[in-house]
Motif scaffolding. Structure first.
Motif, short mmCIF file in Angstrom:
data_model
loop_
_atom_site.label_atom_id
_atom_site.label_comp_id
_atom_site.label_asym_id
_atom_site.label_seq_id
_atom_site.Cartn_x
_atom_site.Cartn_y
_atom_site.Cartn_z
N GLU A 57 0.82 -1.22 0.00
CA GLU A 57 0.00 0.00 0.00
C GLU A 57 0.85 1.26 0.00
OE1 GLU A 57 -3.36 0.30 -0.27
OE2 GLU A 57 -3.51 -1.87 -0.53
N THR A 58 2.08 1.16 0.45
CA THR A 58 2.96 2.34 0.49
C THR A 58 3.43 2.78 -0.89
OG1 THR A 58 4.87 0.91 0.88
CG2 THR A 58 3.78 1.84 2.82
N VAL A 59 3.27 1.92 -1.90
CA VAL A 59 3.67 2.26 -3.26
C VAL A 59 2.47 2.89 -3.97
CG1 VAL A 59 4.42 1.36 -5.50
CG2 VAL A 59 5.39 0.42 -3.39
N GLU A 60 2.65 4.13 -4.41
CA GLU A 60 1.58 4.83 -5.12
C GLU A 60 1.46 4.28 -6.54
OE1 GLU A 60 0.18 9.34 -6.37
OE2 GLU A 60 2.15 9.03 -5.48
N ILE A 61 0.23 3.89 -6.90
CA ILE A 61 0.00 3.48 -8.28
C ILE A 61 -0.78 4.58 -8.98
CG2 ILE A 61 0.15 1.02 -7.80
CD1 ILE A 61 -2.88 0.88 -8.01
N HIS A 62 -0.55 4.73 -10.28
CA HIS A 62 -1.14 5.79 -11.08
C HIS A 62 -2.09 5.19 -12.11
CE1 HIS A 62 1.98 8.42 -9.39
NE2 HIS A 62 2.78 7.40 -9.59
N THR A 63 -3.23 5.84 -12.28
CA THR A 63 -4.20 5.35 -13.25
C THR A 63 -3.75 5.69 -14.67
OG1 THR A 63 -5.49 7.38 -13.09
CG2 THR A 63 -6.13 5.56 -11.64
N ILE A 64 -4.31 4.97 -15.62
CA ILE A 64 -4.05 5.21 -17.03
C ILE A 64 -5.38 5.62 -17.67
CG2 ILE A 64 -3.29 4.19 -19.21
CD1 ILE A 64 -1.60 2.23 -17.52
N PRO A 65 -5.44 6.79 -18.30
CA PRO A 65 -6.70 7.25 -18.88
C PRO A 65 -7.27 6.23 -19.88
CG PRO A 65 -5.07 9.00 -18.92
CD PRO A 65 -4.36 7.75 -18.48
N ASP A 66 -8.56 6.01 -19.78
CA ASP A 66 -9.29 5.11 -20.68
C ASP A 66 -8.84 3.66 -20.61
OD1 ASP A 66 -10.79 7.30 -21.65
OD2 ASP A 66 -9.20 7.78 -23.09
N GLN A 67 -8.14 3.28 -19.55
CA GLN A 67 -7.66 1.90 -19.37
C GLN A 67 -7.93 1.47 -17.93
OE1 GLN A 67 -6.55 -0.13 -21.69
NE2 GLN A 67 -6.47 1.36 -23.32
N ALA A 73 3.23 1.97 -11.82
CA ALA A 73 4.06 2.54 -10.77
C ALA A 73 5.50 2.48 -11.25
CB ALA A 73 3.90 1.77 -9.47
N VAL A 74 6.34 3.31 -10.65
CA VAL A 74 7.77 3.22 -10.90
C VAL A 74 8.40 2.82 -9.57
CG1 VAL A 74 9.84 4.39 -11.70
CG2 VAL A 74 7.61 4.97 -12.71
N VAL A 75 8.94 1.62 -9.55
CA VAL A 75 9.48 1.04 -8.32
C VAL A 75 10.91 0.60 -8.55
CG1 VAL A 75 9.11 -0.71 -6.55
CG2 VAL A 75 7.15 0.20 -7.79
N ASN A 76 11.81 1.07 -7.69
CA ASN A 76 13.23 0.72 -7.83
C ASN A 76 13.73 1.01 -9.24
OD1 ASN A 76 13.01 -0.12 -5.19
ND2 ASN A 76 12.93 -2.29 -5.70
N ASN A 77 13.29 2.14 -9.79
CA ASN A 77 13.66 2.61 -11.13
C ASN A 77 13.17 1.68 -12.25
OD1 ASN A 77 15.00 5.01 -10.29
ND2 ASN A 77 16.68 3.71 -9.59
N LYS A 78 12.16 0.89 -11.96
CA LYS A 78 11.55 0.02 -12.98
C LYS A 78 10.09 0.42 -13.13
CE LYS A 78 14.44 -3.92 -11.87
NZ LYS A 78 14.48 -5.29 -11.39
N ARG A 79 9.65 0.54 -14.36
CA ARG A 79 8.25 0.84 -14.63
C ARG A 79 7.48 -0.47 -14.65
NH1 ARG A 79 7.60 6.06 -16.52
NH2 ARG A 79 9.61 7.10 -16.68
N VAL A 80 6.42 -0.52 -13.86
CA VAL A 80 5.63 -1.74 -13.77
C VAL A 80 4.17 -1.44 -14.05
CG1 VAL A 80 7.20 -2.90 -12.17
CG2 VAL A 80 5.36 -1.53 -11.26
N VAL A 81 3.53 -2.34 -14.78
CA VAL A 81 2.10 -2.25 -15.04
C VAL A 81 1.42 -3.10 -13.97
CG1 VAL A 81 0.25 -2.68 -16.70
CG2 VAL A 81 2.50 -1.93 -17.50
N VAL A 82 0.32 -2.56 -13.43
CA VAL A 82 -0.32 -3.15 -12.27
C VAL A 82 -1.81 -3.33 -12.52
CG1 VAL A 82 -0.79 -2.74 -9.80
CG2 VAL A 82 1.35 -1.97 -10.79
N ASN A 83 -2.38 -4.39 -11.97
CA ASN A 83 -3.84 -4.54 -11.92
C ASN A 83 -4.28 -3.64 -10.77
OD1 ASN A 83 -6.37 -5.39 -10.80
ND2 ASN A 83 -6.21 -7.28 -11.95
#
Length: 94
Positions: A57-67, A73-83
């Motif tokens: 929960e401490t990791v902020e996830i960002h929504t994607i418009p129209d998706q 999220a960007v975690v440890n300098n890696k971009r990750v796609v999340v459910n």
């Protein structure tokens, strides 16, 4: 007997392929492009980012418009796609 062994091998190969296909997610191209283009700061996370595992929960996830089925999220300098509903990692892009 030889025919039975061939049929068994074919069945196992088919089952193995379907098991892999169930865990593979094909992202829409616009999701991948959107996530790669965003400029958000990276969050440091103790541990490894693993597909199928939830982000804390401490990791902020960002929504994607129209998706609505995807967030990022960007975690440890890696971009990750999340459910976004379960916060589980769907794919690591970088």
């Amino acid at each position: 007997m030889k025919r039975f062994a061939s049929m068994t091998a074919a069945l196992l190969l088919t089952l193995g392929t379907s098991a892999i296909a169930q865990t593979t997610v094909v992202l829409p191209g616009e999701v991948r492009t959107y996530v790669l283009e965003q400029n958000v700061p990276s969050v440091t996370f103790e541990g490894e980012v693993v597909v199928g595992q939830p982000l804390p929960e401490t990791v902020e996830i960002h929504t994607i418009p129209d998706q609505p089925d995807y967030a990022y999220a960007v975690v440890n300098n890696k971009r990750v796609v999340v459910n976004p509903k379960q916060r589980t990692v769907v794919e690591v892009l970088q």
